[in-house]
Enzyme design. Structure first.
Site, PDB file in Angstrom:
ATOM      1  N   SER A   1     -21.812  57.304  32.382  1.00 23.51           N
ATOM      2  CA  SER A   1     -22.434  58.283  33.282  1.00 23.51           C
ATOM      3  C   SER A   1     -23.468  57.600  34.187  1.00 23.51           C
ATOM      4  O   SER A   1     -23.608  57.954  35.361  1.00 23.51           O
ATOM      5  CB  SER A   1     -23.057  59.448  32.509  1.00 23.51           C
TER       6      SER A   1
ATOM      7  N   HIS B   1     -31.309  63.515  42.149  1.00 19.60           N
ATOM      8  CA  HIS B   1     -30.992  64.244  40.920  1.00 19.60           C
ATOM      9  C   HIS B   1     -31.581  63.419  39.780  1.00 19.60           C
ATOM     10  O   HIS B   1     -31.360  62.216  39.707  1.00 19.60           O
ATOM     11  CB  HIS B   1     -29.473  64.374  40.751  1.00 19.60           C
TER      12      HIS B   1
ATOM     13  N   SER C   1     -21.660  64.936  37.302  1.00 17.01           N
ATOM     14  CA  SER C   1     -20.643  64.154  36.605  1.00 17.01           C
ATOM     15  C   SER C   1     -19.253  64.725  36.853  1.00 17.01           C
ATOM     16  O   SER C   1     -19.091  65.885  37.218  1.00 17.01           O
ATOM     17  CB  SER C   1     -20.930  64.165  35.103  1.00 17.01           C
TER      18      SER C   1
ATOM     19  N   LYS D   1     -34.999  53.381  38.863  1.00 11.67           N
ATOM     20  CA  LYS D   1     -33.988  52.337  39.052  1.00 11.67           C
ATOM     21  C   LYS D   1     -33.137  52.625  40.288  1.00 11.67           C
ATOM     22  O   LYS D   1     -32.723  51.700  40.999  1.00 11.67           O
ATOM     23  CB  LYS D   1     -33.074  52.258  37.821  1.00 11.67           C
TER      24      LYS D   1
ATOM     25  N   GLU E   1     -23.583  75.012  35.611  1.00  9.53           N
ATOM     26  CA  GLU E   1     -22.557  74.528  34.685  1.00  9.53           C
ATOM     27  C   GLU E   1     -22.776  75.119  33.299  1.00  9.53           C
ATOM     28  O   GLU E   1     -22.207  74.665  32.319  1.00  9.53           O
ATOM     29  CB  GLU E   1     -22.556  73.000  34.635  1.00  9.53           C
TER      30      GLU E   1
ATOM     31  N   CYS F   1     -23.843  68.881  37.532  1.00 10.20           N
ATOM     32  CA  CYS F   1     -25.127  69.119  38.204  1.00 10.20           C
ATOM     33  C   CYS F   1     -24.981  69.316  39.712  1.00 10.20           C
ATOM     34  O   CYS F   1     -25.987  69.435  40.411  1.00 10.20           O
ATOM     35  CB  CYS F   1     -26.082  67.966  37.921  1.00 10.20           C
TER      36      CYS F   1
ATOM     37  N   ALA G   1     -41.534  54.103  18.941  1.00 12.03           N
ATOM     38  CA  ALA G   1     -42.479  54.791  19.829  1.00 12.03           C
ATOM     39  C   ALA G   1     -42.318  54.242  21.236  1.00 12.03           C
ATOM     40  O   ALA G   1     -42.271  53.031  21.440  1.00 12.03           O
ATOM     41  CB  ALA G   1     -43.904  54.565  19.330  1.00 12.03           C
TER      42      ALA G   1
ATOM     43  N   ASN H   1     -34.200  67.350  32.330  1.00 15.64           N
ATOM     44  CA  ASN H   1     -33.062  67.583  33.221  1.00 15.64           C
ATOM     45  C   ASN H   1     -32.772  69.080  33.314  1.00 15.64           C
ATOM     46  O   ASN H   1     -32.638  69.754  32.300  1.00 15.64           O
ATOM     47  CB  ASN H   1     -31.827  66.842  32.678  1.00 15.64           C
TER      48      ASN H   1
ATOM     49  N   THR I   1     -32.805  64.041  26.630  1.00 20.78           N
ATOM     50  CA  THR I   1     -32.609  64.196  28.082  1.00 20.78           C
ATOM     51  C   THR I   1     -32.182  65.622  28.450  1.00 20.78           C
ATOM     52  O   THR I   1     -31.613  65.855  29.501  1.00 20.78           O
ATOM     53  CB  THR I   1     -31.594  63.169  28.651  1.00 20.78           C
TER      54      THR I   1
HETATM   55  N1  ACO Z   1     -40.474  51.440  24.310  1.00 17.59           N
HETATM   56  C1  ACO Z   1     -40.128  51.375  25.611  1.00 17.59           C
HETATM   57  N2  ACO Z   1     -38.844  51.430  26.039  1.00 17.59           N
HETATM   58  C2  ACO Z   1     -37.881  51.531  25.123  1.00 17.59           C
HETATM   59  C3  ACO Z   1     -38.161  51.595  23.737  1.00 17.59           C
HETATM   60  C4  ACO Z   1     -39.530  51.538  23.334  1.00 17.59           C
HETATM   61  N3  ACO Z   1     -39.895  51.609  22.070  1.00 17.59           N
HETATM   62  N4  ACO Z   1     -37.000  51.708  23.074  1.00 17.59           N
HETATM   63  C5  ACO Z   1     -36.009  51.719  23.988  1.00 17.59           C
HETATM   64  N5  ACO Z   1     -36.538  51.609  25.233  1.00 17.59           N
HETATM   65  C6  ACO Z   1     -35.854  51.643  26.524  1.00 17.59           C
HETATM   66  C7  ACO Z   1     -34.551  50.873  26.576  1.00 17.59           C
HETATM   67  O1  ACO Z   1     -34.783  49.504  26.821  1.00 17.59           O
HETATM   68  C8  ACO Z   1     -33.840  51.584  27.698  1.00 17.59           C
HETATM   69  O2  ACO Z   1     -34.353  51.200  28.938  1.00 17.59           O
HETATM   70  P1  ACO Z   1     -33.557  50.216  29.916  1.00 17.59           P
HETATM   71  O3  ACO Z   1     -32.210  50.800  30.118  1.00 17.59           O
HETATM   72  O4  ACO Z   1     -34.381  50.216  31.157  1.00 17.59           O
HETATM   73  O5  ACO Z   1     -33.553  48.925  29.181  1.00 17.59           O
HETATM   74  C9  ACO Z   1     -34.272  53.044  27.523  1.00 17.59           C
HETATM   75  O6  ACO Z   1     -35.443  52.992  26.716  1.00 17.59           O
HETATM   76  C10 ACO Z   1     -33.251  53.910  26.825  1.00 17.59           C
HETATM   77  O7  ACO Z   1     -32.866  53.262  25.651  1.00 17.59           O
HETATM   78  P2  ACO Z   1     -31.334  53.088  25.280  1.00 17.59           P
HETATM   79  O8  ACO Z   1     -31.224  52.346  24.001  1.00 17.59           O
HETATM   80  O9  ACO Z   1     -30.576  52.610  26.464  1.00 17.59           O
HETATM   81  O10 ACO Z   1     -31.009  54.625  25.020  1.00 17.59           O
HETATM   82  P3  ACO Z   1     -29.703  55.279  24.463  1.00 17.59           P
HETATM   83  O11 ACO Z   1     -28.517  54.442  24.760  1.00 17.59           O
HETATM   84  O12 ACO Z   1     -29.959  55.648  23.062  1.00 17.59           O
HETATM   85  O13 ACO Z   1     -29.636  56.620  25.354  1.00 17.59           O
HETATM   86  C11 ACO Z   1     -28.913  57.562  27.479  1.00 17.59           C
HETATM   87  C12 ACO Z   1     -29.915  56.667  26.740  1.00 17.59           C
HETATM   88  C13 ACO Z   1     -27.558  56.874  27.519  1.00 17.59           C
HETATM   89  C14 ACO Z   1     -29.420  57.832  28.880  1.00 17.59           C
HETATM   90  C15 ACO Z   1     -28.790  58.911  26.703  1.00 17.59           C
HETATM   91  O14 ACO Z   1     -30.030  59.529  26.653  1.00 17.59           O
HETATM   92  C16 ACO Z   1     -27.767  59.852  27.306  1.00 17.59           C
HETATM   93  O15 ACO Z   1     -26.569  59.752  27.044  1.00 17.59           O
HETATM   94  N6  ACO Z   1     -28.223  60.881  28.127  1.00 17.59           N
HETATM   95  C17 ACO Z   1     -27.350  61.861  28.743  1.00 17.59           C
HETATM   96  C18 ACO Z   1     -26.513  61.298  29.883  1.00 17.59           C
HETATM   97  C19 ACO Z   1     -27.288  61.126  31.172  1.00 17.59           C
HETATM   98  O16 ACO Z   1     -28.343  61.672  31.368  1.00 17.59           O
HETATM   99  N7  ACO Z   1     -26.693  60.364  32.136  1.00 17.59           N
HETATM  100  C20 ACO Z   1     -27.260  60.159  33.441  1.00 17.59           C
HETATM  101  C21 ACO Z   1     -26.385  60.583  34.611  1.00 17.59           C
HETATM  102  S1  ACO Z   1     -25.365  61.960  34.292  1.00 17.59           S
HETATM  103  C22 ACO Z   1     -26.279  63.434  34.107  1.00 17.59           C
HETATM  104  O17 ACO Z   1     -27.039  63.805  34.943  1.00 17.59           O
HETATM  105  C23 ACO Z   1     -26.070  64.242  32.914  1.00 17.59           C
END
Ligand code: ACO
Length: 453
Positions: free
Chosen positions: A208, A252, A365, A261, A82, A116, A31, A331, A158
């Protein structure tokens, strides 16, 4: 023509959404992962009743209606997307159906694609047209729209969808500042769509994020350099040109947490441009980071935490107000940045917006990225633009909440029937909002037919 920029904006989002808390439970993740970790509350999605053509038709027809122009006032129409349905025929050409009634076929522009970033490229083209010798005195319209869907897995929360239509012309209330634009483009396989039979991208999540942050650094440094040159400043210090030069900063937004961040990262950029002896005074508590290299800090938790804590108040003021739509819809790919602009404009009384400079960072990207800025100009046109955005909160509130099982089934239906012909969509019409265009049929020759709610 003077003061070329945005005269009106109209954004549309899907009429259905899934709650991110429910999605966490459904996916069996801890959660808070999507809601706190990614910063997302709701994710908008489309059934098979909507495709890229229909959402762009909705955005365009509602913009024309709301802004009070006629289709014959438009001399250029560009689409950035896209979401590809056809390797040859553009979305723009489909939108020409809406021009038939008034007999205007003299409309330049076609589609632009790179993840994007296509919407921003289209906007730059439209502005360049108005400023060029080819301009015939009419207005330009830019549509940026996408249906963002990911395969099951960590990227699925996302997703999102939406389309924005922007009316571009001279003497605009949102002036795109001339000469203040920096671009960073490079070859990367961070997110791409090589499988033409699928709507889903191939995505390397971590790469990414790294690409996004690197592009942000490069664009911001480039923007500040150009701004310094324009204002005649030559010194090393970034004092005069940096975050202080912006009242608002819009990014974006793949998900809200990355934007928070990213804001902190701009402060880090300013920090690295500040002479060492000034650091204790300007950045108290961050002295230990003197000498850090930007390219070594993309995933440095210490740096991230330090600068996020330091910039919290500034972030709340300059960027948080731009995240309403990202948080509530997800997104929207090409439309995401402009959804951020709409959110920002909706977040405060008009008199507070007057005279502001808002920075915009666009990232696609692959990769293509730019930073540019908008100056908000006082007057009746600004009042009209902002008052036309009053519908946004209502639009978000009248959407239907759908449970994750239904959402997941809908994704399967889209998956199975993507590019199928003949095909009759089965998605519920109740998920569409008033005035929305929707797909009624794909015939055996892949011709698509639409109706309006
Ligand atoms: N409570 C609070 N926070 C939590 C919890 C919880 N229970 N569980 C995890 N988190 C946090 C993590 O610590 C992390 O935060 P942090 O990076 O600040 O530490 C965040 O939640 C996400 O968790 P991750 O384990 O890093 O998530 P995962 O690796 O499974 O996936 C990702 C995240 C890579 C963004 C994925 O959703 C993805 O691939 N998305 C599509 C790509 C994307 O959007 N890229 C961005 C730029 S490119 C574009 O625009 C498409």
């Amino acid at each position: 023509p003077e003061d070329v920029g945005i005269l009106h904006l109209h954004l549309v989002v899907p009429g259905a959404y899934v709650d991110q808390n429910d999605l966490e439970t459904f996916h069996g993740v801890s959660a808070g992962k999507y809601t706190i970790g990614l910063g997302q509350s709701k994710m908008g999605f489309c059934s098979d009743r909507e495709d890229i053509n229909s959402i762009c038709m909705t955005a365009l027809s509602q913009l024309v209606q709301k802004s009070g122009i006629s289709y014959s006032d438009i001399g250029r129409l560009e689409v950035g997307t896209e979401t590809i349905l056809d390797k040859s025929k553009s979305v723009k050409s489909v939108l020409m159906q809406l021009f038939e009634e008034c007999g205007n076929y003299d409309v330049e522009g076609i589609d632009t694609t790179n993840a994007c970033f296509g919407g921003t490229s289209a906007l730059m083209n439209a502005v360049a047209w108005v400023e060029s010798s080819a301009w015939d005195g009419r207005l330009a319209v830019v549509i940026a729209g996408d249906i963002a869907v990911y395969a099951e897995g960590s990227a699925r929360p996302t997703g999102g969808a939406g389309a924005i239509a922007m009316l571009v012309g001279p003497n605009a209330p949102l002036v795109i500042e001339r000469g203040l634009r920096a671009t960073f483009m490079a070859h990367a396989y961070d997110f791409y769509k090589p499988n033409l039979d699928s709507e889903y991208p191939v995505v390397d999540g971590k790469l990414s994020i790294q690409c996004y942050l690197k592009a942000l650094d490069k664009c911001y440094q480039g923007y500040c350099q150009k701004a310094r040159k324009l204002s005649g400043l030559t010194g090393e210090s970034n004092d005069a040109v940096g975050l202080n030069s912006f009242d608002g900063m819009v990014f974006h937004s793949p998900y809200c947490k990355l934007v928070e961040k990213s804001f902190a990262r701009l402060v880090l950029n300013d920090f690295t441009n500040t002479p060492k002896e000034l650091i204790p005074e300007v950045y108290p508590g961050l002295e230990r980071f003197v000498g850090v290299k930007l390219e070594e800090t993309y995933f440095d938790r210490d740096v991230e935490k330090g600068f996020m804590a330091y910039s919290k108040e500034l972030y709340k003021k300059k960027t948080y107000p731009s995240l309403l739509l990202s948080n509530q819809v997800g997104n929207m790919y090409t439309a995401s940045l402009y959804g951020g602009l709409v959110s920002y404009l909706c977040s405060k009384p008009v008199q507070d917006l007057v005279g502001q400079r808002v920075g915009l960072f666009s990232y696609g990207s692959g990769l293509a990225s730019s930073m540019f800025s908008i100056k908000i100009v006082e007057g009746q046109k600004l009042l009209d633009l902002v008052s036309n955005l009053k519908y946004v909160h209502t639009m978000l509130n009248i959407r239907k909440k759908v449970d994750p099982i239904e959402f997941s089934k809908t994704m399967e239906i889209r998956e199975e029937n993507h590019s199928k012909a003949p095909y009759v969509p089965i998605g519920p019409l109740e998920w569409l909002l008033p005035g929305y265009w929707y797909l009624t049929e794909v015939d055996q020759n892949h011709k698509r037919f639409y109706k309006r709610m």
